[in-house]
Write an enzyme that holds these catalytic residues in place. Structure first.
Site, PDB file in Angstrom:
ATOM      1  N   LYS A  80       0.788  -1.288  -0.014  1.00 16.04           N
ATOM      2  CA  LYS A  80      -0.036   0.053  -0.025  1.00 16.04           C
ATOM      3  C   LYS A  80       0.587   1.221  -0.237  1.00 16.04           C
ATOM      4  O   LYS A  80       1.913   1.301   0.647  1.00 16.04           O
ATOM      5  CB  LYS A  80      -0.871   0.105   1.255  1.00 16.04           C
ATOM      6  CG  LYS A  80      -1.696  -1.205   1.507  1.00 16.04           C
ATOM      7  CD  LYS A  80      -2.485  -1.208   2.716  1.00 16.04           C
ATOM      8  CE  LYS A  80      -2.960  -2.554   3.028  1.00 16.04           C
ATOM      9  NZ  LYS A  80      -2.162  -3.576   3.794  1.00 16.04           N
ATOM     10  N   HIS A 113      -3.724   3.366   0.383  1.00 15.84           N
ATOM     11  CA  HIS A 113      -3.715   2.834   1.787  1.00 15.84           C
ATOM     12  C   HIS A 113      -5.064   3.774   2.276  1.00 15.84           C
ATOM     13  O   HIS A 113      -5.769   3.165   3.267  1.00 15.84           O
ATOM     14  CB  HIS A 113      -2.553   3.332   2.598  1.00 15.84           C
ATOM     15  CG  HIS A 113      -2.540   2.211   4.017  1.00 15.84           C
ATOM     16  ND1 HIS A 113      -1.333   1.786   4.268  1.00 15.84           N
ATOM     17  CD2 HIS A 113      -3.588   1.664   4.611  1.00 15.84           C
ATOM     18  CE1 HIS A 113      -1.521   1.050   5.404  1.00 15.84           C
ATOM     19  NE2 HIS A 113      -2.915   1.019   5.575  1.00 15.84           N
TER      20      HIS A 113
END
Length: 315
Positions: A80, A113
């Site tokens: 991420k 993220h």
């Protein structure tokens, strides 16, 4: 050896339903956990630059590949992009940093993220800085950098994490490459059924983090108790000769959700993937449905005044 069933993504690739979460797995622990998980049949590993342990995860995977236990193409590796690096020109360099840590030439899934951005020169977790820490970079700009990761062959699939329904719709409308996954908190206390249905319309798979809740928060005011502690779920588990955790994970899998339970204990790692040899009865599914409280263990309310904070409006 047990292996996980898979879910088909909207680009035709397949993702194992059960993966190993690696958040807060400490030095020494995560290497052993990843090796144990591979031995137990795991092929899906959920990582992130922010977790600070990708070097160790990469070493564990490389060791297992060198042993001949697994091939790189057998694995599904997720990482991420963190909030400080949402500028379009930062996305590819950050993925290259992750790939160097993981000792890999590509990643199977790269996620944004969080939908909200921080300024690059502030701390990674600027709780006390207020709005001064916030960047005005739009996640639509970030997505342009994510698409470049696919075009360069550095990521096989791209997706998002912690996006709400309206953010998904806005992103889909602008995207050249659709997000394949939206990773969000998902457990019986927060079963995400409306978001699952909305994402399904675009072929977007939900991956659920904190699928078992967070036991360290049990009894804390404002935090939902994990469903694995529910007496009815404990009784249910006895009926199936399974653990409460296996019952909960099977329930989420039945909703079409990929799950990434975190553990560094080999017996639990093995237990968490062993969920495909039983089916929950309709009345048990109905009870687990009824556990939904729409309460989060990860609300991140200290960023609630960010324009792209996702949980003020979950539609």
């Amino acid at each position: 050896m047990l292996t996980s069933q898979t879910l088909k993504l909207n680009n035709g690739r397949e993702m194992p339903i059960v993966g190993l979460g690696t958040y807060k797995s400490g030095t020494g622990e995560v290497e052993r956990a990843v090796k144990d998980a591979i031995d137990c049949g795991y092929r899906h590993f959920d990582c992130a630059w922010f977790y600070g342990n990708e070097d160790e995860i990469g070493k564990a995977i490389k060791d297992k590949i060198n042993e001949g236990k697994v091939k790189r193409e057998d694995l599904f590796i997720t990482s991420k992009l963190w909030n400080n690096f949402h500028a379009k020109n930062k996305v590819v360099p950050m993925l290259k940093e992750t790939l160097q840590s993981l000792q890999m030439s590509y990643i199977d899934l790269y996620l944004v993220h969080w939908p909200f951005a921080f300024k690059e020169d502030v701390s990674l977790w600027p709780i006390n800085d207020g709005k001064a820490a916030y960047s005005d970079i739009d996640y639509l700009e970030t997505w342009e950098g994510m698409q470049e990761c696919v075009n360069l062959g550095l990521a096989k699939s791209i997706g998002v994490s912690n996006f709400n329904q309206s953010q998904i719709e806005r992103l889909v409308a602008a995207a050249t490459i659709l997000p394949a996954v939206n990773q969000v908190e998902c457990n019986p206390n927060l079963n995400q059924k409306p978001l699952i249905a909305a994402c399904k319309q675009h072929g977007i798979v939900i991956t659920g983090y904190c699928p078992l809740g967070r036991s360290e928060n049990a009894g804390t005011p404002g935090f939902p108790d994990p469903t694995i502690n529910d007496p009815k779920v404990i009784e249910m588990a006895k009926k199936y000769n399974k653990s409460p955790a296996q019952v909960v994970l099977r329930y989420l899998a039945s909703l079409g959700v990929s799950v990434i339970p975190k553990s560094v204990t080999k017996s639990r790692i093995q237990e968490n993937i062993n969920i495909f040899d039983f089916v929950l009865h309709d009345d048990d599914v109905a009870y687990l449905d009824s556990c939904n409280k729409n309460k989060r263990v990860c609300p991140l309310t200290y960023y609630a005044d960010h324009p792209h904070y996702p949980f003020n409006d979950d539609v």
